[in-house]
Design a protein around this motif. Structure first.
Motif, short mmCIF file in Angstrom:
data_model
loop_
_atom_site.label_atom_id
_atom_site.label_comp_id
_atom_site.label_asym_id
_atom_site.label_seq_id
_atom_site.Cartn_x
_atom_site.Cartn_y
_atom_site.Cartn_z
N ILE A 1 -0.08 -2.37 -0.02
CA ILE A 1 -1.33 -3.12 -0.21
C ILE A 1 -1.05 -4.37 -1.06
N GLU A 2 -0.27 -4.16 -2.12
CA GLU A 2 0.10 -5.28 -3.01
C GLU A 2 0.78 -6.40 -2.20
N LYS A 3 1.54 -6.00 -1.18
CA LYS A 3 2.27 -6.98 -0.36
C LYS A 3 1.43 -7.52 0.79
N GLY A 4 0.19 -7.05 0.89
CA GLY A 4 -0.73 -7.63 1.89
C GLY A 4 -0.79 -6.92 3.22
N PHE A 5 -0.25 -5.69 3.32
CA PHE A 5 -0.36 -4.93 4.57
C PHE A 5 -1.71 -4.21 4.63
N LEU A 6 -2.25 -4.07 5.82
CA LEU A 6 -3.41 -3.20 6.03
C LEU A 6 -2.88 -1.78 6.24
N CYS A 7 -3.71 -0.79 5.95
CA CYS A 7 -3.20 0.58 5.97
C CYS A 7 -3.99 1.50 6.90
N VAL A 8 -3.26 2.35 7.61
CA VAL A 8 -3.85 3.42 8.41
C VAL A 8 -2.98 4.67 8.18
N ALA A 9 -3.46 5.83 8.59
CA ALA A 9 -2.63 7.04 8.48
C ALA A 9 -3.10 8.09 9.48
N HIS A 10 -2.13 8.82 10.05
CA HIS A 10 -2.49 9.99 10.84
C HIS A 10 -3.02 11.04 9.86
N ALA A 11 -4.13 11.64 10.20
CA ALA A 11 -4.69 12.70 9.34
C ALA A 11 -5.69 13.51 10.16
N GLY A 12 -5.73 14.82 9.89
CA GLY A 12 -6.71 15.65 10.58
C GLY A 12 -6.41 15.81 12.06
N GLU A 13 -5.11 15.79 12.39
CA GLU A 13 -4.68 16.12 13.77
C GLU A 13 -4.33 17.61 13.74
N GLU A 14 -3.28 17.95 12.99
CA GLU A 14 -2.98 19.37 12.75
C GLU A 14 -3.41 19.76 11.32
N GLY A 15 -3.32 18.80 10.41
CA GLY A 15 -3.75 19.07 9.03
C GLY A 15 -5.28 19.19 8.97
N ASP A 16 -5.77 19.87 7.95
CA ASP A 16 -7.21 20.08 7.87
C ASP A 16 -7.94 18.84 7.33
N ALA A 17 -9.25 18.98 7.17
CA ALA A 17 -10.09 17.83 6.81
C ALA A 17 -9.68 17.19 5.47
N SER A 18 -9.05 17.98 4.57
CA SER A 18 -8.67 17.41 3.27
C SER A 18 -7.62 16.29 3.43
N TYR A 19 -6.84 16.34 4.52
CA TYR A 19 -5.86 15.28 4.76
C TYR A 19 -6.58 13.95 5.06
N ILE A 20 -7.77 14.07 5.64
CA ILE A 20 -8.53 12.85 5.99
C ILE A 20 -9.09 12.23 4.71
N SER A 21 -9.75 13.04 3.89
CA SER A 21 -10.28 12.46 2.63
C SER A 21 -9.13 11.97 1.77
N GLY A 22 -8.00 12.69 1.81
CA GLY A 22 -6.82 12.26 1.03
C GLY A 22 -6.34 10.89 1.47
N ALA A 23 -6.30 10.66 2.78
CA ALA A 23 -5.83 9.36 3.28
C ALA A 23 -6.77 8.24 2.85
N ILE A 24 -8.07 8.54 2.82
CA ILE A 24 -9.04 7.51 2.42
C ILE A 24 -8.93 7.25 0.91
N ASP A 25 -8.88 8.34 0.13
CA ASP A 25 -8.95 8.19 -1.33
C ASP A 25 -7.63 7.80 -1.98
N PHE A 26 -6.50 8.34 -1.45
CA PHE A 26 -5.20 8.04 -2.09
C PHE A 26 -4.48 6.85 -1.44
N LEU A 27 -4.69 6.68 -0.13
CA LEU A 27 -3.91 5.64 0.57
C LEU A 27 -4.76 4.42 0.91
N HIS A 28 -6.07 4.52 0.70
CA HIS A 28 -6.99 3.39 0.94
C HIS A 28 -6.88 2.86 2.36
N VAL A 29 -6.86 3.78 3.33
CA VAL A 29 -6.70 3.36 4.72
C VAL A 29 -7.98 2.73 5.27
N GLN A 30 -7.78 1.85 6.25
CA GLN A 30 -8.92 1.23 6.93
C GLN A 30 -9.37 2.04 8.15
#
Ligand code: ADE
Ligand code: ZN
Length: 341
Positions: A196-225
């Motif tokens: 993010i500091e270097k100007g990249f936008l962020c996404v992440a795979h989450a909640g495919e096999e992992g449970d719903a907590s992986y989705i909130s984790g990606a939003i809260d820890f990784l700041h994904v769009q």
């Protein structure tokens, strides 16, 4: 009766075909069709455990994400030279052209190649050249998202990020893929902070096999769009409400989800339920050479097995443009085309 349903199916096929579309979840390594795999294996003197196309297709029976990944990483070993990456990407763009996909945001997994001694430069240059040609000759616009392999360490992801910095102009975003279980988003927090500091936008795979907590984790820890897949959000009512109210898009891949047994059948897929709850869900092909279809095939499956209607089709297509990394003017241009098409 049979004739009538074939006619109706063909009408829907035409409607899907005619709409300009956008793809947001596509692994370029997952577009390696068996024919090209065999051709490149021969050219590059790579031994494959398959003698022909038929044998490759028979091997594509998966029980879960890991059983697919093992075969997918082995297949990628035929990609050696810059021209191989260029050819792979070009073949995918021809598929986009056929399906009337006018904008695509593709993932590539540098670590799948650098771990075999292929230079980062070789990979990104081949992909970039094909994308430039796609824009010039086919009018297809594109963005590139570099994905970190989450089964590897955060240190290795950080090194990969550093290797990508000289190519920042060619890479819009970073993502996170591979084996989800046991590799939660927070493992990569420092890497995403630096991206993010270097100007990249962020996404992440989450909640495919992992449970719903992986989705909130990606939003809260990784700041994904955007969240890639995200279909297991349905297990957490408050998360679903959050995704709808904050309009955080999900890049859903229906054929992939059925092949990897996230859902046992297409009839059980939840994409239209999520759509009707106001989530920004989109339709994508993930690894089309392995899962039996490109974008239009995914839409057609929703029509055949989930009774997707025309309103839902249009909304799904509009959602993809809305969720893309295009600028507002380009988004408005395509959304207007979809609405008037
Ligand atoms: N890499 C390629 N396809 C993937 C998927 N569906 N999930 C996680 N990693 C992947
Ligand atoms: Zn994916």
């Amino acid at each position: 009766m049979e004739k009538l349903s074939a006619d109706i199916k063909n009408k829907m096929k035409t409607k899907i075909q005619k709409l300009p579309k956008c793809e947001l979840h596509l692994h370029i390594e997952g577009t390696l069709e068996p024919e090209l795999m065999l051709e490149l294996a021969q050219k590059n003197h790579i031994d494959l455990p398959y003698s022909d196309v038929e044998a490759i297709r028979i091997a594509y029976q998966f029980n879960n994400l890991q059983s697919f990944l093992d075969i997918y990483y082995a297949g990628a070993e035929v990609l050696i030279e810059e021209s191989d990456f260029e050819r792979l990407t070009w073949e995918y763009l021809l598929k986009c052209h056929k399906d009337n996909v006018v904008h695509t945001e593709i993932f590539f997994d540098p670590q799948t190649h650098t771990s075999r001694g292929i230079n980062f430069t070789t990979v990104i240059t081949g992909i970039h050249k094909a994308l430039k040609r796609g824009e010039a000759e086919l009018g297809i616009t594109s963005k590139v998202i570099m994905s970190f392999l989450r089964h590897l360490s955060a240190e290795e992801a950080m090194q990969t990020l550093e290797a990508a910095l000289p190519y920042k102009e060619w890479i819009t975003g970073v993502g996170l893929d591979s084996s989800e279980y046991g590799n939660p988003p927070e493992k990569f927090q420092a890497v995403f902070d630096r991206a993010i500091e270097k100007g990249f936008l962020c996404v992440a795979h989450a909640g495919e096999e992992g449970d719903a907590s992986y989705i909130s984790g990606a939003i809260d820890f990784l700041h994904v769009q955007r969240i890639d897949h995200g279909v297991r959000c349905i297990e957490d009512e408050s998360l679903m409400k959050r995704l709808a109210s904050e309009q955080i898009p999900l890049t859903v891949c229906p054929l992939s989800n059925v092949k990897l047994k996230v859902f046992q059948s297409m009839q059980e897929h939840n994409i239209l339920k999520l759509l009707d709850k106001g989530l920004v869900v989109t339709v994508n092909s993930d690894d089309p050479a392995y899962f039996g279809g490109y974008v239009n095939d995914n839409f057609l499956a929703l029509y055949e097995f989930l009774d997707m209607n025309e309103r839902q089709l249009r909304q799904l297509v509009i959602n993809s443009f809305k969720a893309s990394f295009l600028d507002k003017k380009q988004k408005d241009f395509w959304i207007e085309k979809v609405n008037s098409g």
